[in-house]
Design an enzyme around this catalytic site. Sequence first.
Site, PDB file in Angstrom:
ATOM      1  N   ASN A   9     -73.937 -67.202  92.016  1.00  0.00           N
ATOM      2  CA  ASN A   9     -72.746 -67.273  91.170  1.00  0.00           C
ATOM      3  C   ASN A   9     -71.607 -66.600  91.935  1.00  0.00           C
ATOM      4  O   ASN A   9     -71.569 -65.386  92.051  1.00  0.00           O
ATOM      5  CB  ASN A   9     -73.030 -66.551  89.842  1.00  0.00           C
ATOM      6  CG  ASN A   9     -71.792 -66.427  88.980  1.00  0.00           C
ATOM      7  OD1 ASN A   9     -70.787 -67.087  89.216  1.00  0.00           O
ATOM      8  ND2 ASN A   9     -71.858 -65.572  87.968  1.00  0.00           N
ATOM      9  N   LYS A  11     -68.516 -66.416  91.193  1.00  0.00           N
ATOM     10  CA  LYS A  11     -67.446 -65.829  90.365  1.00  0.00           C
ATOM     11  C   LYS A  11     -66.082 -66.207  90.959  1.00  0.00           C
ATOM     12  O   LYS A  11     -65.931 -67.305  91.467  1.00  0.00           O
ATOM     13  CB  LYS A  11     -67.639 -64.311  90.241  1.00  0.00           C
ATOM     14  CG  LYS A  11     -69.071 -63.966  89.809  1.00  0.00           C
ATOM     15  CD  LYS A  11     -69.276 -62.537  89.452  1.00  0.00           C
ATOM     16  CE  LYS A  11     -70.742 -62.336  89.053  1.00  0.00           C
ATOM     17  NZ  LYS A  11     -70.998 -61.045  88.486  1.00  0.00           N
ATOM     18  N   HIS A  95     -71.695 -66.575  80.323  1.00  0.00           N
ATOM     19  CA  HIS A  95     -71.868 -65.438  81.238  1.00  0.00           C
ATOM     20  C   HIS A  95     -71.225 -64.206  80.598  1.00  0.00           C
ATOM     21  O   HIS A  95     -70.185 -64.309  79.944  1.00  0.00           O
ATOM     22  CB  HIS A  95     -71.219 -65.741  82.590  1.00  0.00           C
ATOM     23  CG  HIS A  95     -71.523 -64.704  83.615  1.00  0.00           C
ATOM     24  ND1 HIS A  95     -70.860 -63.494  83.657  1.00  0.00           N
ATOM     25  CD2 HIS A  95     -72.461 -64.658  84.589  1.00  0.00           C
ATOM     26  CE1 HIS A  95     -71.366 -62.759  84.633  1.00  0.00           C
ATOM     27  NE2 HIS A  95     -72.341 -63.441  85.217  1.00  0.00           N
ATOM     28  N   GLU A  97     -69.419 -61.922  81.632  1.00  0.00           N
ATOM     29  CA  GLU A  97     -67.998 -61.678  81.942  1.00  0.00           C
ATOM     30  C   GLU A  97     -67.100 -62.558  81.078  1.00  0.00           C
ATOM     31  O   GLU A  97     -65.997 -62.158  80.708  1.00  0.00           O
ATOM     32  CB  GLU A  97     -67.743 -61.904  83.448  1.00  0.00           C
ATOM     33  CG  GLU A  97     -68.297 -60.736  84.261  1.00  0.00           C
ATOM     34  CD  GLU A  97     -68.784 -61.094  85.653  1.00  0.00           C
ATOM     35  OE1 GLU A  97     -68.410 -62.160  86.180  1.00  0.00           O
ATOM     36  OE2 GLU A  97     -69.573 -60.304  86.214  1.00  0.00           O
ATOM     37  N   GLU A 167     -79.459 -61.736  81.756  1.00  0.00           N
ATOM     38  CA  GLU A 167     -78.678 -60.826  82.578  1.00  0.00           C
ATOM     39  C   GLU A 167     -78.237 -59.616  81.745  1.00  0.00           C
ATOM     40  O   GLU A 167     -77.215 -59.681  81.048  1.00  0.00           O
ATOM     41  CB  GLU A 167     -77.428 -61.545  83.115  1.00  0.00           C
ATOM     42  CG  GLU A 167     -77.748 -62.727  84.012  1.00  0.00           C
ATOM     43  CD  GLU A 167     -76.594 -63.016  84.963  1.00  0.00           C
ATOM     44  OE1 GLU A 167     -76.829 -63.004  86.174  1.00  0.00           O
ATOM     45  OE2 GLU A 167     -75.464 -63.219  84.495  1.00  0.00           O
ATOM     46  N   GLY A 173     -73.534 -56.356  88.747  1.00  0.00           N
ATOM     47  CA  GLY A 173     -72.534 -55.797  89.660  1.00  0.00           C
ATOM     48  C   GLY A 173     -72.559 -54.278  89.743  1.00  0.00           C
ATOM     49  O   GLY A 173     -71.657 -53.671  90.309  1.00  0.00           O
ATOM     50  N   SER A 213     -77.738 -57.508  89.870  1.00  0.00           N
ATOM     51  CA  SER A 213     -78.008 -56.741  91.090  1.00  0.00           C
ATOM     52  C   SER A 213     -79.267 -57.199  91.834  1.00  0.00           C
ATOM     53  O   SER A 213     -80.040 -56.382  92.343  1.00  0.00           O
ATOM     54  CB  SER A 213     -78.061 -55.243  90.778  1.00  0.00           C
ATOM     55  OG  SER A 213     -76.812 -54.811  90.242  1.00  0.00           O
TER      56      SER A 213
HETATM   57  P1  PGA Z   1     -74.628 -59.426  90.510  1.00  0.00           P
HETATM   58  O1  PGA Z   1     -74.098 -60.542  89.449  1.00  0.00           O
HETATM   59  O2  PGA Z   1     -75.785 -60.068  91.253  1.00  0.00           O
HETATM   60  O3  PGA Z   1     -73.456 -59.174  91.414  1.00  0.00           O
HETATM   61  O4  PGA Z   1     -75.053 -58.261  89.718  1.00  0.00           O
HETATM   62  C1  PGA Z   1     -74.981 -61.382  88.765  1.00  0.00           C
HETATM   63  C2  PGA Z   1     -74.255 -62.302  87.836  1.00  0.00           C
HETATM   64  O5  PGA Z   1     -73.244 -61.878  87.246  1.00  0.00           O
HETATM   65  O6  PGA Z   1     -74.628 -63.468  87.647  1.00  0.00           O
END
Ligand code: PGA
Length: 251
Positions: A9, A11, A95, A97, A167, A173, A213
């Site tokens: 992903n 982003k 997601h 976010e 998630e 992140g 992560s």
């Molecule tokens: P990350 O993000 O691997 O940077 O923690 C995962 C995601 O948001 O899909």
Amino acid sequence: MRQKIIIGNWKMHKTIKEANQFLLDFDDFSKSCKAKGVELGIAPSFLCLESLTRKSRFTLIASQNVNAVDSGAFTGEISIPMLQEIGVKYSLVGHSERRTYYAETSETCNAKNLALFAHNMYPIYCVGETLEQYEKGKSKEVVKEQLVKGLKGVKADDINHLIVAYEPIWSIGTGKNASVEIAEDICHFIRTTIAGLYNETCANKVRIQYGGSVKPENAKAYLSCEDIDGVLVGGASLETVTFKALVNTIL
Ligand code: PGA
């Protein structure tokens, strides 16, 4: 036997030029993943989707968001027919976010999930709890509610094509990945919840990913779990060296 699935992903990262360079560096590698039966995907920005569907060997290209309505006065939005025209078959839905910064709810996600299936496209439906909910022991309650509301009205035949990404928000992140035990416990819970909402056959077909992560050092442990069929990778999917190292751990 469910096929393992690793999705990057991106982003709001990578210009078209940067995405094209990534594709060049990744080309032969994606070919060998396909040969070894691992499904590899990328969810880039809308602007890069066409390059990826035309030029890459990734077997799964997903948009990061979609509108549930086919067309209309929705400034800044992208519709399902627009995505279909350039060959996109999947979209991330819900997601964290988007839930956090753009007020998406399980109800709006439900409209998107239904619209995608109605157009023979497939959602990667993201669920997961906040740190506060996790600390209060409410992870399963939250995830169950997200599943029940987000999948309301989805037919059993469609559920077979669903991908669910668990998630936990506290792990995205942050570098604080959920332990393999927590991830497997919740992914197993997601499967049993789907068995309850639908049936065992559907539950056995749904692919469930862990995200948060995920790195080359921990990917294999997640991917070895019975109920974790894949990983959704943010930061570690941005550099070809790191993403290849991550994928390589299961080839
Ligand atoms: P990350 O993000 O691997 O940077 O923690 C995962 C995601 O948001 O899909």
